[in-house]
Design an enzyme around this catalytic site. Structure first.
Site, short mmCIF file in Angstrom:
data_model
loop_
_atom_site.label_atom_id
_atom_site.label_comp_id
_atom_site.label_asym_id
_atom_site.label_seq_id
_atom_site.Cartn_x
_atom_site.Cartn_y
_atom_site.Cartn_z
N THR A 176 0.84 -1.20 0.00
CA THR A 176 0.00 0.00 0.00
C THR A 176 0.88 1.25 0.00
O THR A 176 1.97 1.22 0.54
CB THR A 176 -0.88 -0.04 1.26
OG1 THR A 176 -1.80 -1.11 1.10
CG2 THR A 176 -1.61 1.25 1.52
N ARG A 204 -14.11 -7.72 -0.29
CA ARG A 204 -13.27 -7.40 0.88
C ARG A 204 -12.75 -5.96 0.82
O ARG A 204 -12.22 -5.52 -0.20
CB ARG A 204 -12.10 -8.38 0.95
CG ARG A 204 -11.19 -8.20 2.17
CD ARG A 204 -9.97 -7.37 1.85
NE ARG A 204 -9.08 -7.25 3.01
CZ ARG A 204 -8.07 -6.39 3.08
NH1 ARG A 204 -7.81 -5.59 2.08
NH2 ARG A 204 -7.32 -6.33 4.15
N VAL A 205 -12.88 -5.24 1.89
CA VAL A 205 -12.34 -3.88 1.98
C VAL A 205 -11.39 -3.83 3.18
O VAL A 205 -11.71 -4.35 4.25
CB VAL A 205 -13.47 -2.84 2.18
CG1 VAL A 205 -12.91 -1.44 2.32
CG2 VAL A 205 -14.45 -2.89 1.00
N ASP A 207 -8.33 -1.50 5.52
CA ASP A 207 -8.33 -0.29 6.36
C ASP A 207 -8.10 0.99 5.55
O ASP A 207 -8.53 2.08 5.96
CB ASP A 207 -7.23 -0.40 7.42
CG ASP A 207 -5.85 -0.56 6.78
OD1 ASP A 207 -5.71 -1.43 5.88
OD2 ASP A 207 -4.92 0.18 7.13
N THR A 227 -0.16 1.23 6.79
CA THR A 227 0.01 0.05 5.95
C THR A 227 0.16 -1.16 6.86
O THR A 227 0.80 -1.08 7.91
CB THR A 227 1.23 0.16 5.02
OG1 THR A 227 1.43 -1.12 4.38
CG2 THR A 227 2.50 0.55 5.75
N GLY A 228 -0.44 -2.28 6.46
CA GLY A 228 -0.36 -3.48 7.29
C GLY A 228 -1.57 -4.35 7.05
O GLY A 228 -2.36 -4.08 6.15
N GLY A 230 -4.91 -5.17 7.04
CA GLY A 230 -6.05 -4.29 7.20
C GLY A 230 -7.04 -4.72 8.27
O GLY A 230 -7.58 -3.89 9.00
N1 ASP Z 1 -3.63 -2.25 4.54
C1 ASP Z 1 -3.84 -2.83 3.25
C2 ASP Z 1 -5.09 -3.66 3.24
O1 ASP Z 1 -5.31 -4.40 4.17
C3 ASP Z 1 -2.70 -3.70 2.82
C4 ASP Z 1 -1.37 -3.04 2.81
O2 ASP Z 1 -1.07 -2.20 3.68
O3 ASP Z 1 -0.59 -3.37 1.91
O4 ASP Z 1 -5.83 -3.61 2.27
#
Ligand code: ASP
Length: 309
Positions: A176, A204-205, A207, A227-228, A230
């Site tokens: 992300t 799916r959605v 964060d 980022t992480g 979600g």
């Molecule tokens: N946070 C993003 C999600 O869960 C994934 C990411 O940070 O790469 O959609």
């Protein structure tokens, strides 16, 4: 004098030193540099933080290296569904889109939702109708095709599992992208954009497009882009939690961000990181994974481009 600054990220995860080729490492750093410089130039020329974060995120979306825009991962149906959000901290104006397809720069669509609709968050078909009304031209699937990401998807496509962006270890890296900035007027803003998770289904959605979760800005406290994984970040209401710790408990930006990333979100086993600024131009970039693609620059002459701890 007001300090102005920008921080950007391109995802966090198991980015272990020595496992990536020098060439690829250099490519990531160059892409981060280009995006950071473009955003910083906006601030230097007296532009607004919202313009700066949109500028940087658009460039990251245009790079195939990151899981956003052009580099978005494949869904279970072999398509690309993107999420993005943008927010400014003076009037708490915000815009977000989710599950959009064919849009080259979802962050700009999120900004159009903020500025050209009465709403904050548009999803799926409705968001696409709005994009058409705003005269967005749609890219076809070739634009989003990337061999690495196609192979990742092929690896898990017939299973029920879904996976964060590619990595050395499965499930290890998130791609992300995001930017936070403080401008010469002390106004702050945040933007975040993502392709989500490989093989995701059922609409799916994550964060990233959720205001207060993956993205938030408030001049009183901070601007944050996360980022992480979600699902954990949603449960931890991460971005707003950082803001609350500052507003209600009087913590500094750095202490609040650390508390959330290295304590509160870890307690529910959430992995990832965030970038943040406050209205004085202070910055922070904590993560609880092995690495996070990140770059920053301030008017005080501090700058760096980093991947590992
Ligand atoms: N946070 C993003 C999600 O869960 C994934 C990411 O940070 O790469 O959609």
């Amino acid at each position: 004098m007001q300090t102005f600054s920008i921080v950007i990220h391109g995802g966090a995860g198991t980015l272990v030193k020595g496992l990536m080729t020098k060439k690829l490492e250099a490519e990531y750093k160059e892409a981060l540099k280009v995006a950071r410089e473009a955003g910083f130039d906006v601030l230097k020329n007296g532009g607004s933080s919202i313009d700066a974060v949109e500028t940087s995120v658009k460039l990251l979306e245009n790079s195939p290296l990151f899981n956003a825009g052009k580099g978005s991962v494949f869904t279970a149906e072999g398509t690309h569904e993107m999420d993005a959000a943008i927010m400014e901290g003076k009037h708490l104006e915000a815009g977000a889109v989710s599950l959009v397809t064919g849009i080259k720069n979802p962050v700009s669509l999120a900004r159009d939702v903020m500025e050209k609709s009465y709403h904050v968050f548009l999803a799926g078909e409705g968001a696409m109708k709005f994009a058409k009304e705003q005269n967005y031209t749609l890219e076809n699937s070739d634009y989003f095709y990337d061999e690495v990401r196609y192979k990742q998807w092929q690896g898990i496509k017939d299973s029920d599992s879904f996976q964060l962006d590619h990595s050395v270890k499965k499930d290890g890296k998130f791609g992300t992208v995001g930017a936070v900035a403080c401008d010469q007027n002390g106004n702050i803003a945040a933007a975040t954009s993502t392709g989500g998770m490989t093989n995701k289904k059922w609409g799916r959605v994550g964060d990233s497009p959720m205001i207060g979760v993956g993205n938030y800005a408030n001049n009183k406290t901070c601007a944050v882009s996360c980022t992480g994984s979600g699902e954990f970040f949603i449960r931890g209401v991460v971005a707003y939690d950082v803001s609350c710790l500052m507003e209600y408990k009087g913590l500094s930006l750095e202490d609040a961000a650390n508390e959330v990333i290295n304590k509160r979100i870890l307690e529910i086993k959430g992995d990832g990181g965030l970038i943040g600024v406050d209205a004085k131009g202070h910055i922070t970039m904590p993560f609880n994974t092995e690495g996070m693609y990140r770059a920053y620059k301030t008017s005080e002459g501090k700058e760096d481009i980093l991947i590992y701890k």
